[in-house]
Design a protein around this motif. Structure first.
Motif, short mmCIF file in Angstrom:
data_model
loop_
_atom_site.label_atom_id
_atom_site.label_comp_id
_atom_site.label_asym_id
_atom_site.label_seq_id
_atom_site.Cartn_x
_atom_site.Cartn_y
_atom_site.Cartn_z
N ASN A 12 -31.39 27.77 9.47
CA ASN A 12 -32.18 27.39 10.64
C ASN A 12 -32.33 25.88 10.80
N GLY A 13 -31.42 25.10 10.19
CA GLY A 13 -31.34 23.68 10.48
C GLY A 13 -31.72 22.70 9.40
N CYS A 14 -32.29 23.15 8.30
CA CYS A 14 -32.64 22.22 7.22
C CYS A 14 -31.40 21.87 6.40
N ASN A 15 -31.42 20.71 5.77
CA ASN A 15 -30.37 20.42 4.81
C ASN A 15 -30.73 21.12 3.50
N CYS A 16 -29.85 21.03 2.52
CA CYS A 16 -30.04 21.76 1.26
C CYS A 16 -31.30 21.31 0.52
N ALA A 17 -31.54 20.02 0.43
CA ALA A 17 -32.73 19.52 -0.27
C ALA A 17 -34.00 19.95 0.45
N GLN A 18 -34.00 19.87 1.77
CA GLN A 18 -35.16 20.31 2.54
C GLN A 18 -35.39 21.80 2.34
N SER A 19 -34.32 22.58 2.32
CA SER A 19 -34.45 24.03 2.17
C SER A 19 -35.17 24.40 0.88
N VAL A 20 -34.86 23.70 -0.20
CA VAL A 20 -35.50 23.96 -1.48
C VAL A 20 -36.95 23.47 -1.47
N LEU A 21 -37.15 22.22 -1.08
CA LEU A 21 -38.50 21.65 -1.17
C LEU A 21 -39.47 22.33 -0.20
N VAL A 22 -39.02 22.66 1.00
CA VAL A 22 -39.88 23.35 1.95
C VAL A 22 -40.24 24.74 1.42
N SER A 23 -39.30 25.41 0.78
CA SER A 23 -39.57 26.73 0.21
C SER A 23 -40.62 26.67 -0.89
N LEU A 24 -40.67 25.57 -1.61
CA LEU A 24 -41.60 25.42 -2.73
C LEU A 24 -42.85 24.61 -2.36
N ALA A 25 -42.91 24.10 -1.16
CA ALA A 25 -43.97 23.17 -0.76
C ALA A 25 -45.37 23.67 -1.09
N GLY A 26 -45.72 24.85 -0.65
CA GLY A 26 -47.06 25.37 -0.90
C GLY A 26 -47.38 25.52 -2.37
N GLU A 27 -46.37 25.84 -3.17
CA GLU A 27 -46.57 26.04 -4.61
C GLU A 27 -46.78 24.73 -5.36
N VAL A 28 -46.31 23.62 -4.78
CA VAL A 28 -46.40 22.34 -5.49
C VAL A 28 -47.35 21.35 -4.82
N GLY A 29 -48.07 21.81 -3.80
CA GLY A 29 -49.09 20.96 -3.19
C GLY A 29 -48.60 20.03 -2.10
N LEU A 30 -47.52 20.40 -1.44
CA LEU A 30 -47.00 19.60 -0.33
C LEU A 30 -47.13 20.38 0.97
#
Length: 155
Positions: A12-30
């Motif tokens: 849906n348009g994210c790059n690979c790094a964004q895809s990982v970090l956005v998926s984990l964002a809530g778990e790591v406080g972002l």
């Protein structure tokens, strides 16, 4: 789009790094917005075929949880480094390399390599999607192991 995971973000348009970090964002406080901004320059091996964006997104997530905030806190820093090294080891063990070049077999930093990658979407579908989901899985496993070991003395 709120409930997407890993590869779905990339589809849906994210790059690979964004895809990982956005998926984990809530778990790591972002927030997702902050995750998108932080990881933006890191996709495609920092746009140069270097370290895989899925790996850099994962390392950013680990840094949010384990990184030192005091420049003189070398103990926390060293524990965090050990976790990052373990992430690298597991990622390489699973995928064979840490760079986009090594993982995809094409140098996307050259015009020819970019064209080849663009003309062969199966590379993204067969490799990038798997590495995104795999990196997320490794981060989650490392954080669970760290938590079960008592965070301060964990991995």
């Amino acid at each position: 789009m709120e409930d997407m995971f890993g590869r779905e973000w990339m589809k849906n348009g994210c790059n690979c790094a964004q895809s990982v970090l956005v998926s984990l964002a809530g778990e790591v406080g972002l927030s997702r917005e902050m995750a998108m901004k932080l990881a933006c320059p890191l996709g495609g091996g920092c746009r140069a075929g270097e370290i895989c964006g899925a790996a850099t997104g994962a390392l950013l997530a680990l840094g949010m949880v384990t990184g030192n905030t005091d420049r003189l806190d070398k103990e926390t820093q060293q524990k965090a480094y050990a976790l990052y090294i373990e992430f690298d080891r597991r990622f390489k063990e699973k995928y064979g390399a840490l760079t986009c070049r090594g993982l995809l077999g094409v140098d996307t930093s050259t015009p020819e390599g970019k064209a080849y990658f663009h003309d062969h979407p199966e590379l993204k579908e067969q490799h990038c999607f798997e590495m995104i989901d795999g990196a997320i899985g490794i981060v989650r496993a490392l954080l669970r192991e760290r938590e079960s070991a008592g965070s301060a003395d964990g991995i």
